[in-house]
Write a protein that holds these residues in place. Structure first.
Motif, PDB file in Angstrom:
ATOM      1  N   PHE A 394      30.687 -14.902  24.997  1.00  0.00           N
ATOM      2  CA  PHE A 394      29.726 -13.363  24.833  1.00  0.00           C
ATOM      3  C   PHE A 394      30.308 -12.642  24.105  1.00  0.00           C
ATOM      4  O   PHE A 394      29.878 -11.987  22.907  1.00  0.00           O
ATOM      5  N   LEU A 395      31.724 -12.442  24.160  1.00  0.00           N
ATOM      6  CA  LEU A 395      32.269 -11.234  23.591  1.00  0.00           C
ATOM      7  C   LEU A 395      32.707 -11.893  22.189  1.00  0.00           C
ATOM      8  O   LEU A 395      32.615 -10.858  21.109  1.00  0.00           O
ATOM      9  N   ASN A 396      33.180 -13.204  21.933  1.00  0.00           N
ATOM     10  CA  ASN A 396      33.352 -13.841  20.754  1.00  0.00           C
ATOM     11  C   ASN A 396      32.161 -13.440  19.697  1.00  0.00           C
ATOM     12  O   ASN A 396      32.363 -13.186  18.525  1.00  0.00           O
ATOM     13  N   LYS A 397      30.928 -13.527  20.234  1.00  0.00           N
ATOM     14  CA  LYS A 397      29.781 -13.391  19.311  1.00  0.00           C
ATOM     15  C   LYS A 397      29.733 -11.706  18.720  1.00  0.00           C
ATOM     16  O   LYS A 397      29.258 -11.748  17.665  1.00  0.00           O
ATOM     17  N   LYS A 398      30.050 -11.034  19.784  1.00  0.00           N
ATOM     18  CA  LYS A 398      30.033  -9.509  19.284  1.00  0.00           C
ATOM     19  C   LYS A 398      31.092  -9.118  18.285  1.00  0.00           C
ATOM     20  O   LYS A 398      31.007  -8.633  17.360  1.00  0.00           O
ATOM     21  N   SER A 399      32.516  -9.606  18.942  1.00  0.00           N
ATOM     22  CA  SER A 399      33.668  -9.153  18.256  1.00  0.00           C
ATOM     23  C   SER A 399      34.893 -10.088  18.652  1.00  0.00           C
ATOM     24  O   SER A 399      35.034 -10.034  19.725  1.00  0.00           O
ATOM     25  N   ARG A 400      35.417 -10.881  17.550  1.00  0.00           N
ATOM     26  CA  ARG A 400      36.601 -11.779  17.947  1.00  0.00           C
ATOM     27  C   ARG A 400      37.671 -10.780  18.360  1.00  0.00           C
ATOM     28  O   ARG A 400      38.299 -11.586  19.377  1.00  0.00           O
TER      29      ARG A 400
ATOM     30  N   LYS B 175      18.872 -11.540  30.848  1.00  0.00           N
ATOM     31  CA  LYS B 175      19.085 -10.854  29.878  1.00  0.00           C
ATOM     32  C   LYS B 175      19.131  -9.357  30.048  1.00  0.00           C
ATOM     33  O   LYS B 175      19.758  -8.621  29.424  1.00  0.00           O
ATOM     34  N   ASN B 179      22.464  -5.962  30.082  1.00  0.00           N
ATOM     35  CA  ASN B 179      22.245  -4.335  29.351  1.00  0.00           C
ATOM     36  C   ASN B 179      23.625  -3.495  29.860  1.00  0.00           C
ATOM     37  O   ASN B 179      23.750  -3.368  30.978  1.00  0.00           O
TER      38      ASN B 179
END
Lengths: 572, 252
Positions: A394-400, B175, B179
């Motif tokens: 989840f975090l990796n998709k936002k920022s490595r 989902k 949030n």
């Protein structure tokens, strides 16, 4: 490719070494003192080795009468080789459990890599294996004589072979899985419920593949199928006769939750008094729901689930604190529908495995029992690993960068909490709860071994406790264990057939000086301070004293003849 | 008098919520049958503020007019903190246990390990214990914590089967739950529930419980009608059993 394999092997080797260290380092002394159960099991293994009989003189018993609760047989039989190899000692009594716990490590890796996380990076499987290797839930039960860890080993083998039978479409793996399930079921009471149910769950989830395998088996190897079915049927009947309806079920009946102190005293008795017996059954159902939901409470996982400290003191939960939020996220992620059919089945199995693991404990007395729920430790670890993967992705998709910072923080937090667990296990547990580990009996048994011939009789009171004679022990096993008393002589000792445990000049009985009047003879009395009148607790009479590790006197050895030497007092 | 006012207030709020959210009438019955309304001695401010906080939290989860919701949530939260008295959990208890556990270390007076390991971690553990006592799944759905009832009576703040409704809510709306604003607001409520004394934490604790209740009922009413009515019957049976046995378990 070769380089990658060597690298993977090296990583596994490092994790395995950590597992070895955490299970075998200072095994004889940590945790402090063998408990009454460990001592009894050890002496039974010693007796089997020397005579082929248990301490009651029964030849190769299917269950061990022991102290009256009919212990499961697998652990005691597995203890025999280590008692043979290392002699009767603390190490040999704990060796087999530590070894089996260690052998679960590669099984966790195999289950993770080949089945649970087969479509994901190998790092996740390594993470799950590391979480198992350092799992406090498993470590504490691996280092002490608990049947649950033996059952866990066989259950893990059972589950591995179930997965393997589906993968290879090979019924032999399936038969092997059933053999391991059988051993697991007789290895520990909780597994009489857990193992059949978790196998049933696996069959339900994978019924199409299993039917497919057996269609082929019946058409090509009909006689093998018939023969093995008959053998399993006979084994099932034997199991039911000995361990469900026979004496092997005594322990389960003793701890069944309808006899729970809270339910009986605080609910049922009050309803009975008010003439509301009719509400007993619904109240039992609500009470069971409460007990079940308590296994999802935070305190079980991070605050005091392991019971390493006295009530009111924070201690250590069954999971590393850094893993707990990931476990929760993993649990939630199990609820979220996905597209990969294989993984959807895995998710149902993981959730079922966890819940079924709690089930036997909810049907027994005492809330939040880490030992009885040990079967849930593996799915809990796998679910936490799933949570780790979920958060990282989840975090990796936002920022490595953020994902890597999270990983760094997680590793740091994990290490810090592990140090905290070690502190509780090695410092606070022995200090606060040496009494619950029956500390002091060993010291008294060794003292008596060296001095009992100086007295006519040695009387031992089985009741003890720092705040009163609240515990009822079975001390004769300590006196036999530490003098390595010949089991054959013990079997034929007069009175043994009437369940009397006295031997040589030792007598195990309740001592109440206030009711005994004048005492004659040259005797030694071993008991907690509560059994002696104040007039005898002085330097003239005390020949030996043992204190619990918190400094409270555990036992005195007192003679009715004034001692001619200074009391041999153990200083902390 | 206070008791009747409490019930009327709860019913009015929940009726208003049912109307505004366009929920069915059975939802209203599912909402107003929960044990918490009848067995917990709320002060009116706690009841009103916790309900308001729960409703604004719910808005943060679903409503797109975020800024207004955030503003509303902040105002009610600030007011609640002010009214609750915001007393932090007893530090003397924590200090005593910290010192006691430090003293169990060998050479504890000079041991750095003892100081590092038994410092703020003990405080954190106590806050977590508070949180567990007040908001564990077992407390919310099966054991409750009613000041005037025996702690052994297995009666939750909500019905045990409402847990399934809440799990359904997570499954269908995960989902929305991810949030950031909603998670921050929820974390704040959890934090306040953990660090404040029981009396001060009530508003925040019950706001979370009300929120769970609303979410759960919303999911239950989406089930087939027969199932929904069956659940309502179960609610009534549960309430009757507790009412029948109540006199036995009242704290004197």
């Amino acid at each position: 490719m070769l380089q990658k394999n060597i690298k993977n092997l090296l990583v596994f080797f490092v994790i395995f070494t950590i597992a070895i260290f955490l299970r075998f380092y200072d095994l004889s002394n940590t945790p402090v003192s063998l408990t009454i159960d460990e001592i009894g099991n050890g002496y039974n293994a010693f007796s089997l080795l020397k005579t082929g009989k248990d301490e009651w003189g029964i030849k190769l018993p299917p269950y061990f009468r022991s102290t009256g609760d009919y212990d499961a047989p697998v652990m005691i039989y597995l203890m025999v080789p280590s008692v043979w190899a290392f002699g009767l000692s603390e190490f040999s009594v704990r060796f087999s459990q530590a070894l089996l716990s260690l052998l679960i490590t590669p099984l966790i890796f195999l289950i993770s890599r080949k089945y649970i996380f087969r479509d994901k990076s190998i790092i996740l499987s390594f993470a799950a294996t590391l979480f198992y290797a350092t799992s406090q839930w498993n470590i504490i039960f691996s280092r002490s004589g608990f049947e649950a860890i033996v059952a866990l080993f066989f259950v893990t083998l059972n589950i591995y072979f179930l997965f393997r039978s589906i993968e290879k479409k090979n019924p032999l793996n399936f038969y092997l899985a059933l053999v391991f399930a059988y051993i697991a079921t007789i290895a520990y009471s909780s597994n009489k419920i857990f193992t059949p149910l978790v196998n049933l769950l696996f069959f339900i989830i994978n019924w199409q593949s299993i039917v497919e395998i057996f269609k082929t088996e019946i058409s090509s190897k009909k006689w093998r199928f018939i023969l093995l079915s008959v053998i399993f049927l006979v084994l099932a009947v034997v199991f039911a006769k000995l361990w469900i309806f026979g004496p092997g079920a005594v322990r389960a009946k003793m701890v069944f939750f309808t006899g729970d102190f809270e339910f009986k005293r605080a609910l049922l008795e009050k309803l009975d008094e008010a003439g509301l017996n009719i509400l007993g059954l619904p109240m039992l159902i609500f009470f069971w729901i409460k007990r079940f939901l308590e296994y999802f409470s935070l305190n079980f996982y991070v605050i005091d689930g392991l019971g390493l400290t006295i009530p009111g003191h924070p201690g250590s939960g069954v999971l590393n604190m850094a893993l707990y939020p990931l476990f929760l996220i993993g649990l939630i992620s199990l609820l979220i529908p996905g597209k990969n059919k294989h993984f959807e089945r895995i998710k149902i199995f993981l959730l079922g495995w966890l819940i079924i693991g709690f089930l036997p404990a909810t049907l027994a007395n005492n809330p939040q029992h880490a030992l009885r729920t040990l079967n849930s430790s593996t799915p809990a670890i796998l679910i936490a690993t799933l949570g780790l993967s979920f958060v990282f992705d989840f975090l990796n998709k936002k920022s490595r960068k953020v994902a890597l910072i999270f990983l760094g923080a997680f590793i740091l937090f994990f290490c810090l909490d592990f140090v905290r667990f070690i502190d509780y296990y090695t410092v606070h547990y022995p200090y606060e709860l040496s009494e619950t580990r029956h500390y002091g009996w060993k010291e008294m048994a060794i003292y008596a071994r060296d001095h009992h011939s100086e007295y006519d009789n040695v009387y031992v009171d089985p009741r003890f406790g720092s705040e009163g004679r609240t515990n009822y022990g079975v001390p004769y096993s300590y006196f036999q264990f530490y003098s390595q008393y010949d089991p054959h002589t013990f079997h034929i000792f007069p009175g043994r057939d009437k369940f009397i445990s006295d031997f040589e000049n030792y007598h195990f009985m309740e001592i109440d000086f206030n009711q005994m009047g004048e005492i004659k003879g040259n005797n030694l009395y071993i008991a907690s301070p509560w059994s002696f009148p104040d007039s005898m607790i002085n330097k003239e009479h005390i020949v030996y004293e043992v204190k619990f590790l918190n400094g409270v006197t555990a036992f005195y050895a007192i003679t009715n003849k004034p001692a001619d030497q200074e009391a041999d007092i153990i200083d902390l | 008098m206070n008791y009747f006012f409490q019930i009327i207030t709860s019913l009015s709020f929940l009726a208003l919520f049912t109307k505004l959210s366009k929920l069915s009438s059975i939802s209203f019955l599912l909402l107003v049958s929960v044990p918490i309304i009848y067995f917990y001695p709320f002060s009116i401010s706690t009841l009103v503020l916790s309900l308001l906080l729960a409703l604004t939290l719910k808005n943060l989860l679903v409503d797109k007019r975020k800024y207004l919701n955030i503003l509303l949530f902040t105002i009610i939260l600030t007011l609640s903190i002010f009214i609750s008295g915001h007393k932090i959990f007893n530090e003397i208890v924590i200090e005593n246990v910290t010192n006691s556990q430090r003293g169990e270390h060998p050479n504890y007076q000079t041991s750095i390990t003892a100081k590092i390991l038994h410092n703020k971690t003990t405080t954190v553990m106590y806050y977590l214990q508070n949180l567990n006592d007040r908001l564990s799944i077992s407390t919310v759905f099966a054991s409750g914590s009613y000041p005037n009832l025996s702690k052994h009576l297995p009666i939750g703040f909500l019905f045990p089967w409402y847990l399934l409704g809440f799990l359904l809510s997570i499954r269908t709306k995960y989902k929305d739950y991810l949030n950031f604003v909603f998670l921050s607001a929820l974390s704040l409520l959890f934090l306040l529930t953990g660090v404040l004394t029981r009396g001060s934490a009530d508003i925040f604790m019950f706001s979370i419980i009300w929120f769970i209740c609303i979410e759960s009922v919303e999911q239950i009413q989406k089930l087939p009608k027969l199932v929904t009515y069956f659940i309502f019957t179960l609610n009534l049976a549960y309430l009757s059993i507790i009412l029948m046995s109540l006199r036995v378990f009242l704290n004197k």
